[in-house]
Design a protein around this motif. Structure first.
Motif, PDB file in Angstrom:
ATOM      1  N   GLU A 240       0.854  -1.186   0.000  1.00  0.00           N
ATOM      2  CA  GLU A 240       0.000   0.000   0.000  1.00  0.00           C
ATOM      3  C   GLU A 240       0.889   1.234   0.000  1.00  0.00           C
ATOM      4  OE1 GLU A 240      -3.131  -0.621  -0.349  1.00  0.00           O
ATOM      5  OE2 GLU A 240      -2.973  -2.757   0.017  1.00  0.00           O
TER       6      GLU A 240
ATOM      7  N   LEU B 253     -10.104  -4.796   6.968  1.00  0.00           N
ATOM      8  CA  LEU B 253      -9.052  -4.293   6.058  1.00  0.00           C
ATOM      9  C   LEU B 253      -9.310  -4.795   4.636  1.00  0.00           C
ATOM     10  CD1 LEU B 253      -5.853  -4.872   8.227  1.00  0.00           C
ATOM     11  CD2 LEU B 253      -6.713  -2.662   7.482  1.00  0.00           C
ATOM     12  N   ASP B 254      -9.634  -6.091   4.515  1.00  0.00           N
ATOM     13  CA  ASP B 254      -9.864  -6.673   3.182  1.00  0.00           C
ATOM     14  C   ASP B 254     -11.029  -5.986   2.486  1.00  0.00           C
ATOM     15  OD1 ASP B 254      -7.765  -8.463   3.342  1.00  0.00           O
ATOM     16  OD2 ASP B 254      -8.985 -10.054   4.221  1.00  0.00           O
ATOM     17  N   ILE B 255     -12.101  -5.749   3.230  1.00  0.00           N
ATOM     18  CA  ILE B 255     -13.273  -5.130   2.610  1.00  0.00           C
ATOM     19  C   ILE B 255     -12.974  -3.699   2.165  1.00  0.00           C
ATOM     20  CG2 ILE B 255     -15.591  -4.238   3.131  1.00  0.00           C
ATOM     21  CD1 ILE B 255     -16.040  -6.884   4.607  1.00  0.00           C
ATOM     22  N   MET B 256     -12.115  -3.019   2.916  1.00  0.00           N
ATOM     23  CA  MET B 256     -11.743  -1.653   2.499  1.00  0.00           C
ATOM     24  C   MET B 256     -10.904  -1.663   1.226  1.00  0.00           C
ATOM     25  SD  MET B 256     -10.537   0.177   5.979  1.00  0.00           S
ATOM     26  CE  MET B 256     -11.457  -0.035   7.480  1.00  0.00           C
ATOM     27  N   GLY B 257     -10.399  -2.854   0.859  1.00  0.00           N
ATOM     28  CA  GLY B 257      -9.554  -2.921  -0.336  1.00  0.00           C
ATOM     29  C   GLY B 257      -8.074  -2.856   0.008  1.00  0.00           C
ATOM     30  N   VAL B 258      -7.759  -3.013   1.306  1.00  0.00           N
ATOM     31  CA  VAL B 258      -6.357  -2.999   1.738  1.00  0.00           C
ATOM     32  C   VAL B 258      -5.811  -4.433   1.620  1.00  0.00           C
ATOM     33  CG1 VAL B 258      -4.823  -2.594   3.716  1.00  0.00           C
ATOM     34  CG2 VAL B 258      -6.823  -1.141   3.382  1.00  0.00           C
TER      35      VAL B 258
END
Lengths: 255, 246
Positions: free
Chosen positions: B22, B120-125
């Protein structure tokens, strides 16, 4: 709008979802109800891409999610806000840092602008003067509200709430339900709420889907729910005396 | 689940970790935080262990060398070689596998069961990269410093014993320290340390990241992480010694 077409998911030998198809409308609170273990949380996790289904499609305003490249999925995910059952706030960050986190990751906003946006989001969920506290220092209801503030920080197009009022007292649960409804109307989001709280369904449900045994069993609005003669649905929704009395008071129905 | 399954999933996890970093600025900031958490905060235990380790090595070597034809400075020589080649890089890394490894597995495991990794995964991280890469980089950077400090303190511990007990004279001890010194032994120790740091952080993070269940499973992941990273350290120690010294 989110469309789900023929979604099936299994874990080992256990078939959890069986060809679910549904449309979740924009600007309304879409609720998915069902018994524990019926597959509603798995459905939500498939829609947001945390689980990959064996069959089926998920369309975000016509954009097929599973056919997308990783980069396209990342873009969609930045349009998604999610409130978790456990709030899922980052323990090591303050309330303010939790709300600023999506902005730090995905925008080039200056620190002051991020702080201002975090303050606005926190004020919107009625959290004032708690910016420097850590999640462990907040009550369950406050944690949920901070979770909502984080979910709306980037003004999402799609909002997912997994059991938003579990573990909360009835008064706080109603406040959270109302807040979700207000934000849905204010931002015009496509909101999907996973719940088995019937108070919540009666308070805010506009488009209700009942999942039974991994299948979409029934879909309709509150009035249709009260009028339904489906035995499985009635057994689930009107399991308590209180709910049966409420239906009797509203519709005059005894059975 | 089979060993092959875990090996495959471990390498898939590593691919995720290095896959898509990131924002560089955030990573740098997180890496500095991890340097403090994983390295600086381990300094106390490393220092304490090292001083006593050096002291005991000196006492034991001295008590085992009683033949008149063996010069006394061999005590200093043996202490130096033991500390640089084995005790500081390997024993301290095993201690760090217990302290730092269990901490990493518990931290990431708790984040998993509290749905913070899902968030975090759902935020796209890229959650694996965001959570684990700074830890790997931090440990691979700071652990060699810890080991060098450990080497100095161990040798210092031996010197204090030589003064305090008289089992060997300080002059003999220092002569032994300087005798037949090959700088490559330090390079070898530091190469081992970097490899061990990679093993400690990635194995612990792997077990934490794939935790399923609740508090009990977090504890189990933590224990498993320490056991497996310790075993892998010992295997890597053998292989590196064979490759670099023989």
């Amino acid at each position: 709008m989110i469309e789900v077409v023929g979604l099936s998911k299994r874990f080992g030998e256990q078939q959890v979802l069986r060809g679910i198809g549904a449309t979740f409308e924009k600007g309304v609170v879409n609720q998915v109800i069902g018994r524990s273990g019926s597959g509603k949380s798995v459905l939500a996790k498939c829609i947001v891409g945390l689980h990959t289904p064996e069959e089926g499609r998920v369309l975000y305003d016509g954009r097929p999610f599973f056919e997308m490249t990783l980069e396209e999925k990342r873009t969609i995910r930045q349009e998604i806000g999610m409130l978790f059952q456990s709030s899922a706030l980052f323990d090591s960050m303050t309330v303010e840092d939790n709300v600023m986190f999506p902005m730090r990751m995905f925008t080039s906003m200056a620190l002051e602008a991020m702080r201002e946006r975090a303050r606005v989001c926190l004020e919107r969920v009625d959290i004032i003067g708690k910016e420097k506290l850590f999640p462990a220092e907040l009550s369950g209801g406050m944690q949920k509200r901070v979770g909502i503030a984080r979910a709306i920080a980037l003004t999402p197009k799609y909002l997912f709430c997994d059991e938003p009022n579990s573990g909360l007292d009835p008064q706080t649960a109603i406040l959270i339900d109302e807040l979700i409804k207000e934000l849905t109307e204010e931002y015009g989001t496509t909101t999907i709420v996973i719940t088995h709280d019937m108070n919540s369904v009666m308070e805010t449900g506009q488009n209700i889907m009942f999942i039974h045994d991994g299948q979409k069993w029934w879909q309709g609005d509150r009035q249709q729910l009260l009028d339904s003669s489906d035995q499985e649905l009635n057994d689930f929704v009107f399991a308590s005396d209180l709910m049966r009395q409420a239906r009797r008071a509203i519709t005059g129905r005894v059975q | 689940m089979g060993l092959l399954f875990h090996i495959g999933r471990y390498f898939e996890f590593l691919r995720q970790v290095v896959g898509r970093p990131e924002r560089a600025k955030l990573y740098l900031q997180r890496t500095l935080e991890e340097v403090d958490l994983l390295g600086v905060r381990s300094l106390g235990i490393v220092a304490l262990l090292s001083v006593f380790m050096g002291a005991v090595i000196t006492l034991q070597t001295s008590s085992n060398i009683d033949a008149a034809w063996i010069p006394r400075y061999v005590v200093g020589f043996t202490a130096r070689q033991s500390v640089i080649l084995e005790f500081s890089p390997t024993i301290i890394s095993l201690i760090l596998a217990g302290k730092v490894g269990s901490n990493i597995a518990a931290e990431i495991g708790t984040m998993r069961v509290k749905e913070q990794i899902d968030a975090l995964d759902i935020m796209g991280v890229n959650s694996a990269s965001y959570l684990v890469l700074p830890k790997i980089v931090a440990a691979m950077v700071i652990n060699p410093f810890l080991i060098v400090i450990s080497m100095f303190l161990s040798i210092f511990g031996g010197w204090v014993v030589s003064i305090g007990t008289g089992v060997v004279s300080p002059t003999d001890y220092i002569t032994g320290l300087q005798w037949d010194f090959d700088p490559f032994t330090v390079t070898y120790a530091l190469i081992k340390t970097v490899v061990f740091a990679f093993i400690i952080t990635t194995v612990a993070a792997y077990h934490g990241y794939h935790t399923q269940g609740g508090a009990l499973e977090v504890g189990r992941s933590s224990t498993t992480a320490v056991v497996y990273s310790s075993i892998l350290i010992l295997i890597a120690n053998y292989l590196l010694t064979q490759l670099l010294l023989i």
